[in-house]
Design a protein around this motif. Structure first.
Motif, PDB file in Angstrom:
ATOM      1  N   SER A 124       0.834  -1.204   0.000  1.00  0.00           N
ATOM      2  CA  SER A 124       0.000   0.000   0.000  1.00  0.00           C
ATOM      3  C   SER A 124       0.869   1.255   0.000  1.00  0.00           C
ATOM      4  O   SER A 124       0.657   2.170   0.784  1.00  0.00           O
ATOM      5  N   ARG A 125       1.830   1.275  -0.875  1.00  0.00           N
ATOM      6  CA  ARG A 125       2.759   2.396  -0.890  1.00  0.00           C
ATOM      7  C   ARG A 125       3.289   2.571  -2.299  1.00  0.00           C
ATOM      8  O   ARG A 125       3.008   1.791  -3.201  1.00  0.00           O
ATOM      9  N   SER A 126       4.076   3.606  -2.463  1.00  0.00           N
ATOM     10  CA  SER A 126       4.716   3.846  -3.746  1.00  0.00           C
ATOM     11  C   SER A 126       6.062   3.142  -3.798  1.00  0.00           C
ATOM     12  O   SER A 126       6.776   3.075  -2.794  1.00  0.00           O
ATOM     13  N   ILE A 127       6.393   2.609  -4.964  1.00  0.00           N
ATOM     14  CA  ILE A 127       7.692   1.982  -5.161  1.00  0.00           C
ATOM     15  C   ILE A 127       8.296   2.537  -6.444  1.00  0.00           C
ATOM     16  O   ILE A 127       7.604   3.107  -7.288  1.00  0.00           O
ATOM     17  N   SER A 128       9.597   2.392  -6.566  1.00  0.00           N
ATOM     18  CA  SER A 128      10.282   2.836  -7.773  1.00  0.00           C
ATOM     19  C   SER A 128      11.091   1.682  -8.343  1.00  0.00           C
ATOM     20  O   SER A 128      11.371   0.704  -7.643  1.00  0.00           O
ATOM     21  N   ALA A 129      11.441   1.790  -9.594  1.00  0.00           N
ATOM     22  CA  ALA A 129      12.173   0.717 -10.256  1.00  0.00           C
ATOM     23  C   ALA A 129      12.995   1.296 -11.393  1.00  0.00           C
ATOM     24  O   ALA A 129      12.785   2.436 -11.820  1.00  0.00           O
ATOM     25  N   SER A 130      13.920   0.512 -11.884  1.00  0.00           N
ATOM     26  CA  SER A 130      14.692   0.882 -13.062  1.00  0.00           C
ATOM     27  C   SER A 130      14.155   0.135 -14.271  1.00  0.00           C
ATOM     28  O   SER A 130      13.702  -1.012 -14.146  1.00  0.00           O
ATOM     29  N   GLU A 131      14.180   0.776 -15.410  1.00  0.00           N
ATOM     30  CA  GLU A 131      13.692   0.121 -16.617  1.00  0.00           C
ATOM     31  C   GLU A 131      14.471  -1.158 -16.866  1.00  0.00           C
ATOM     32  O   GLU A 131      15.681  -1.215 -16.721  1.00  0.00           O
ATOM     33  N   GLY A 132      13.717  -2.205 -17.225  1.00  0.00           N
ATOM     34  CA  GLY A 132      14.331  -3.482 -17.561  1.00  0.00           C
ATOM     35  C   GLY A 132      14.475  -4.438 -16.403  1.00  0.00           C
ATOM     36  O   GLY A 132      14.710  -5.635 -16.607  1.00  0.00           O
ATOM     37  N   GLU A 133      14.303  -3.966 -15.161  1.00  0.00           N
ATOM     38  CA  GLU A 133      14.443  -4.873 -14.021  1.00  0.00           C
ATOM     39  C   GLU A 133      13.134  -5.573 -13.700  1.00  0.00           C
ATOM     40  O   GLU A 133      12.064  -5.199 -14.183  1.00  0.00           O
ATOM     41  N   ASP A 134      13.192  -6.626 -12.897  1.00  0.00           N
ATOM     42  CA  ASP A 134      12.016  -7.336 -12.419  1.00  0.00           C
ATOM     43  C   ASP A 134      11.662  -6.796 -11.029  1.00  0.00           C
ATOM     44  O   ASP A 134      12.548  -6.570 -10.200  1.00  0.00           O
ATOM     45  N   ILE A 135      10.369  -6.601 -10.778  1.00  0.00           N
ATOM     46  CA  ILE A 135       9.935  -6.098  -9.475  1.00  0.00           C
ATOM     47  C   ILE A 135       8.814  -6.978  -8.929  1.00  0.00           C
ATOM     48  O   ILE A 135       8.178  -7.740  -9.675  1.00  0.00           O
ATOM     49  N   THR A 136       8.558  -6.852  -7.629  1.00  0.00           N
ATOM     50  CA  THR A 136       7.473  -7.591  -6.969  1.00  0.00           C
ATOM     51  C   THR A 136       6.502  -6.601  -6.338  1.00  0.00           C
ATOM     52  O   THR A 136       6.910  -5.717  -5.582  1.00  0.00           O
ATOM     53  N   LEU A 137       5.210  -6.750  -6.652  1.00  0.00           N
ATOM     54  CA  LEU A 137       4.140  -5.965  -6.041  1.00  0.00           C
ATOM     55  C   LEU A 137       3.494  -6.857  -4.986  1.00  0.00           C
ATOM     56  O   LEU A 137       2.957  -7.921  -5.310  1.00  0.00           O
ATOM     57  N   LEU A 200       6.485  -8.681 -11.826  1.00  0.00           N
ATOM     58  CA  LEU A 200       6.417  -7.972 -13.100  1.00  0.00           C
ATOM     59  C   LEU A 200       7.829  -7.906 -13.670  1.00  0.00           C
ATOM     60  O   LEU A 200       8.730  -7.310 -13.072  1.00  0.00           O
ATOM     61  N   LYS A 201       8.008  -8.527 -14.830  1.00  0.00           N
ATOM     62  CA  LYS A 201       9.346  -8.658 -15.422  1.00  0.00           C
ATOM     63  C   LYS A 201       9.607  -7.572 -16.466  1.00  0.00           C
ATOM     64  O   LYS A 201       8.695  -7.100 -17.131  1.00  0.00           O
ATOM     65  N   SER A 202      10.869  -7.211 -16.569  1.00  0.00           N
ATOM     66  CA  SER A 202      11.334  -6.266 -17.580  1.00  0.00           C
ATOM     67  C   SER A 202      10.468  -4.997 -17.603  1.00  0.00           C
ATOM     68  O   SER A 202       9.780  -4.704 -18.590  1.00  0.00           O
ATOM     69  N   VAL A 203      10.503  -4.263 -16.516  1.00  0.00           N
ATOM     70  CA  VAL A 203       9.668  -3.078 -16.350  1.00  0.00           C
ATOM     71  C   VAL A 203       9.905  -2.067 -17.482  1.00  0.00           C
ATOM     72  O   VAL A 203      11.044  -1.799 -17.869  1.00  0.00           O
TER      73      VAL A 203
END
Length: 234
Positions: A124-137, A200-203
């Motif tokens: 329930s918050r904001s997250i940031s990521a770099s293009e091309g990386e995989d992230i978890t929500l 979510l892969k390859s942002v």
């Protein structure tokens, strides 16, 4: 279900309801009871606080603890049929917990315990990521809840896009919008534990926005929101 001679029934799993909604706490018997001498009381199991009382042929709202005034109600026309369920309106965070329904007749008594719990939790918050990386929500559900459906949707920019759907005990990968096809997945081994976090892969830049994990169980629903706010270069 606890019986002292009278078998009182309640739900087999905790109740799930969003804040601000109404929820029905089931409590009933399968036999007709004499109305004379019948008494039903609902109490918080942890504090023994009186939530509502039925006595001498009528409900007794004046006996309720103040927090439940005008929020806790019997279905009075159903009591003679053995239905002692309680409707709790305008659900609050502090209402989460266990409730005991005790039924006293002329000859026997019995009780059942009903639990209300917040079924969904996540970042329930904001997250940031770099293009091309995989992230978890992150999104977790109480593993004791009998689920009907879990969905992840992107809900910003005036449109709603289905990112991934879990339904009928299956992950429906083909349900994903073409923008997310082959880039999203649940952690399959974690699902029995109630973990419905989304990988979510390859942002990409267009992935930035608001994501909602919504859980449906027993006709009720709850949700958690994650905002993918910033995308930097990898």
């Amino acid at each position: 279900m606890i019986s002292f001679g009278l078998v009182v029934h309640g739900p087999s799993s905790p109740l799930v309801a969003p804040l601000g909604s109404s929820v029905v706490l089931p409590c009933y018997v399968n036999e007709l009871l004499l109305m004379e001498g019948l008494e039903v009381e609902w109490r918080r199991t942890d504090s023994n606080t009186l939530v509502h009382l039925y006595q001498d042929g009528q409900s007794r709202p004046e006996s309720q603890q103040e927090d439940y005034h005008d929020r806790a109600h019997f279905f009075t026309d159903q009591i003679q049929r053995g239905n002692f369920s309680l409707r709790l309106d305008n659900l609050r965070a502090e209402d989460e917990g266990r409730y005991t329904c005790r039924v006293y007749s002329q000859r026997d008594s019995g009780e059942t315990v009903v639990e209300i719990k917040d079924a969904v939790s996540g970042s329930s918050r904001s997250i940031s990521a770099s293009e091309g990386e995989d992230i978890t929500l992150n999104c977790s559900v109480d593993s004791h809840i009998m689920l009907d459906e879990v969905s992840w949707k992107k809900t910003d920019e005036g449109e709603v896009i289905l990112v991934l759907l879990y339904q009928n005990n299956k992950t429906l990968s083909d349900s994903a919008h073409e923008r997310y096809r082959d880039r999203v997945e649940f952690f399959t081994a974690e699902i029995p534990k109630g973990n419905f976090s989304l990988r979510l892969k390859s942002v990409r830049t267009e992935d930035k926005g608001v994501y909602v994990c919504q859980v449906f169980a027993g006709g009720l629903s709850d949700s958690v929101t994650v905002v993918l706010e910033r995308l930097g270069e990898s």
